[in-house]
Structures are given as structure tokens and as C-alpha cells.
Scaffold this motif. Structure first.
Motif, PDB file in Angstrom:
ATOM      1  N   ALA A   9      -0.822  -4.854  -4.325  1.00 40.80           N
ATOM      2  CA  ALA A   9       0.291  -5.406  -3.552  1.00 40.80           C
ATOM      3  C   ALA A   9       1.537  -5.563  -4.433  1.00 40.80           C
ATOM      4  O   ALA A   9       2.663  -5.284  -3.995  1.00 40.80           O
ATOM      5  N   GLY A  10       1.343  -5.996  -5.666  1.00 44.82           N
ATOM      6  CA  GLY A  10       2.463  -6.132  -6.594  1.00 44.82           C
ATOM      7  C   GLY A  10       3.107  -4.795  -6.926  1.00 44.82           C
ATOM      8  O   GLY A  10       4.335  -4.688  -7.038  1.00 44.82           O
ATOM      9  N   PHE A  11       2.272  -3.766  -7.076  1.00 44.86           N
ATOM     10  CA  PHE A  11       2.808  -2.434  -7.343  1.00 44.86           C
ATOM     11  C   PHE A  11       3.701  -1.970  -6.199  1.00 44.86           C
ATOM     12  O   PHE A  11       4.812  -1.497  -6.422  1.00 44.86           O
ATOM     13  N   VAL A  12       3.201  -2.126  -4.986  1.00 47.04           N
ATOM     14  CA  VAL A  12       3.979  -1.713  -3.804  1.00 47.04           C
ATOM     15  C   VAL A  12       5.273  -2.516  -3.715  1.00 47.04           C
ATOM     16  O   VAL A  12       6.354  -1.960  -3.458  1.00 47.04           O
ATOM     17  N   TRP A  13       5.169  -3.814  -3.940  1.00 52.35           N
ATOM     18  CA  TRP A  13       6.353  -4.675  -3.895  1.00 52.35           C
ATOM     19  C   TRP A  13       7.386  -4.228  -4.942  1.00 52.35           C
ATOM     20  O   TRP A  13       8.579  -4.152  -4.664  1.00 52.35           O
ATOM     21  N   GLY A  14       6.917  -3.941  -6.158  1.00 51.14           N
ATOM     22  CA  GLY A  14       7.821  -3.508  -7.218  1.00 51.14           C
ATOM     23  C   GLY A  14       8.527  -2.208  -6.891  1.00 51.14           C
ATOM     24  O   GLY A  14       9.726  -2.051  -7.156  1.00 51.14           O
ATOM     25  N   VAL A  15       7.797  -1.268  -6.320  1.00 57.76           N
ATOM     26  CA  VAL A  15       8.414   0.005  -5.928  1.00 57.76           C
ATOM     27  C   VAL A  15       9.476  -0.237  -4.862  1.00 57.76           C
ATOM     28  O   VAL A  15      10.574   0.330  -4.931  1.00 57.76           O
ATOM     29  N   LEU A  16       9.184  -1.089  -3.906  1.00 53.52           N
ATOM     30  CA  LEU A  16      10.163  -1.376  -2.854  1.00 53.52           C
ATOM     31  C   LEU A  16      11.405  -2.070  -3.407  1.00 53.52           C
ATOM     32  O   LEU A  16      12.524  -1.776  -2.988  1.00 53.52           O
ATOM     33  N   ASP A  27      12.293   4.489 -12.429  1.00 51.70           N
ATOM     34  CA  ASP A  27      12.601   3.072 -12.226  1.00 51.70           C
ATOM     35  C   ASP A  27      11.590   2.440 -11.270  1.00 51.70           C
ATOM     36  O   ASP A  27      11.088   1.342 -11.517  1.00 51.70           O
ATOM     37  N   CYS A  28      11.295   3.157 -10.187  1.00 52.94           N
ATOM     38  CA  CYS A  28      10.315   2.655  -9.220  1.00 52.94           C
ATOM     39  C   CYS A  28       8.954   2.502  -9.863  1.00 52.94           C
ATOM     40  O   CYS A  28       8.251   1.518  -9.627  1.00 52.94           O
ATOM     41  N   LEU A  29       8.575   3.471 -10.685  1.00 42.31           N
ATOM     42  CA  LEU A  29       7.281   3.394 -11.365  1.00 42.31           C
ATOM     43  C   LEU A  29       7.236   2.215 -12.330  1.00 42.31           C
ATOM     44  O   LEU A  29       6.244   1.478 -12.382  1.00 42.31           O
ATOM     45  N   GLN A  30       8.306   2.011 -13.091  1.00 43.01           N
ATOM     46  CA  GLN A  30       8.333   0.903 -14.046  1.00 43.01           C
ATOM     47  C   GLN A  30       8.279  -0.446 -13.328  1.00 43.01           C
ATOM     48  O   GLN A  30       7.527  -1.334 -13.735  1.00 43.01           O
ATOM     49  N   TYR A  31       9.042  -0.604 -12.299  1.00 42.32           N
ATOM     50  CA  TYR A  31       9.008  -1.855 -11.532  1.00 42.32           C
ATOM     51  C   TYR A  31       7.622  -2.061 -10.915  1.00 42.32           C
ATOM     52  O   TYR A  31       7.090  -3.159 -10.912  1.00 42.32           O
ATOM     53  N   GLY A  32       7.056  -0.984 -10.370  1.00 42.43           N
ATOM     54  CA  GLY A  32       5.743  -1.083  -9.762  1.00 42.43           C
ATOM     55  C   GLY A  32       4.682  -1.524 -10.753  1.00 42.43           C
ATOM     56  O   GLY A  32       3.863  -2.398 -10.459  1.00 42.43           O
ATOM     57  N   VAL A  33       4.688  -0.945 -11.922  1.00 41.25           N
ATOM     58  CA  VAL A  33       3.698  -1.317 -12.939  1.00 41.25           C
ATOM     59  C   VAL A  33       3.927  -2.748 -13.409  1.00 41.25           C
ATOM     60  O   VAL A  33       2.972  -3.520 -13.554  1.00 41.25           O
ATOM     61  N   GLY A  34       5.157  -3.113 -13.622  1.00 39.72           N
ATOM     62  CA  GLY A  34       5.452  -4.484 -14.064  1.00 39.72           C
ATOM     63  C   GLY A  34       5.023  -5.527 -13.050  1.00 39.72           C
ATOM     64  O   GLY A  34       4.345  -6.510 -13.384  1.00 39.72           O
ATOM     65  N   TYR A  35       5.392  -5.312 -11.810  1.00 41.21           N
ATOM     66  CA  TYR A  35       4.991  -6.246 -10.748  1.00 41.21           C
ATOM     67  C   TYR A  35       3.483  -6.217 -10.542  1.00 41.21           C
ATOM     68  O   TYR A  35       2.868  -7.244 -10.284  1.00 41.21           O
ATOM     69  N   GLY A  36       2.879  -5.035 -10.661  1.00 42.04           N
ATOM     70  CA  GLY A  36       1.436  -4.920 -10.508  1.00 42.04           C
ATOM     71  C   GLY A  36       0.687  -5.716 -11.559  1.00 42.04           C
ATOM     72  O   GLY A  36      -0.292  -6.409 -11.258  1.00 42.04           O
ATOM     73  N   GLY A  43      -3.576 -12.943  -9.551  1.00 41.97           N
ATOM     74  CA  GLY A  43      -4.771 -12.788  -8.733  1.00 41.97           C
ATOM     75  C   GLY A  43      -6.040 -13.118  -9.492  1.00 41.97           C
ATOM     76  O   GLY A  43      -6.961 -13.743  -8.955  1.00 41.97           O
ATOM     77  N   VAL A  44      -6.123 -12.717 -10.753  1.00 41.14           N
ATOM     78  CA  VAL A  44      -7.292 -13.038 -11.575  1.00 41.14           C
ATOM     79  C   VAL A  44      -7.388 -14.543 -11.772  1.00 41.14           C
ATOM     80  O   VAL A  44      -8.482 -15.124 -11.668  1.00 41.14           O
ATOM     81  N   LEU A  45      -6.283 -15.185 -12.047  1.00 35.76           N
ATOM     82  CA  LEU A  45      -6.297 -16.638 -12.236  1.00 35.76           C
ATOM     83  C   LEU A  45      -6.702 -17.360 -10.951  1.00 35.76           C
ATOM     84  O   LEU A  45      -7.457 -18.345 -11.001  1.00 35.76           O
ATOM     85  N   ILE A  46      -6.228 -16.884  -9.817  1.00 34.19           N
ATOM     86  CA  ILE A  46      -6.626 -17.475  -8.537  1.00 34.19           C
ATOM     87  C   ILE A  46      -8.121 -17.266  -8.308  1.00 34.19           C
ATOM     88  O   ILE A  46      -8.828 -18.171  -7.861  1.00 34.19           O
ATOM     89  N   GLY A  47      -8.621 -16.069  -8.627  1.00 31.66           N
ATOM     90  CA  GLY A  47     -10.045 -15.795  -8.483  1.00 31.66           C
ATOM     91  C   GLY A  47     -10.904 -16.695  -9.354  1.00 31.66           C
ATOM     92  O   GLY A  47     -11.947 -17.198  -8.918  1.00 31.66           O
TER      93      GLY A  47
END
Length: 58
Positions: A9-16, A27-36, A43-47
Motif C-alpha cells: 500500500a505504501g509503494f502504491v501511495w508513493g507512486v501516486l 522519481d515514482c520508483l524512488q517515492y514508491g520504495v521509500g513509502y513502501g 506494519g511490522v510494528l503494528i503486527g
């Protein structure tokens, strides 16, 4: 299993976000990876927190 879902979800959000700001493909790839990574870590901490507080120990 919540970490990978948040990461995707973070990856998709970053790309958008990058597209909305007029970014190119890398740029989209970098944002996607960073947000991901950021969303995946949250998500891991919540889990971990859910497993700690919802699973009975005894």
C-alpha cells in the motif's frame, strides 16, 4: 502478514504522490520504495503489537 500488505500500500501511495507532483518514472520508483519501506516498518510494528496484546500467553 500485515507488514507486506502495508508495504505494498505504501509503494502504491508513493507512486501516486510522485505522479501528482509531476515526477518521471525513476522519481515514482524512488517515492514508491521509500513509502513502501516506511509503511512496511509501521506494519511490522503494528503486527508485533497486535501479537503481543491479543495472543494469550500462559
Amino acid at each position: 502478514m500485515i507488514g507486506p500488505v502495508f508495504a505494498l500500500a505504501g509503494f502504491v501511495w508513493g507512486v501516486l504522490v510522485a505522479r501528482r507532483r509531476g515526477g518521471k518514472r525513476l522519481d515514482c520508483l524512488q517515492y514508491g520504495v521509500g513509502y513502501g519501506i516506511a509503511f512496511g516498518l509501521v506494519g511490522v510494528l503494528i503486527g508485533i503489537a497486535l501479537a503481543r496484546f491479543l495472543v494469550p500467553h500462559g
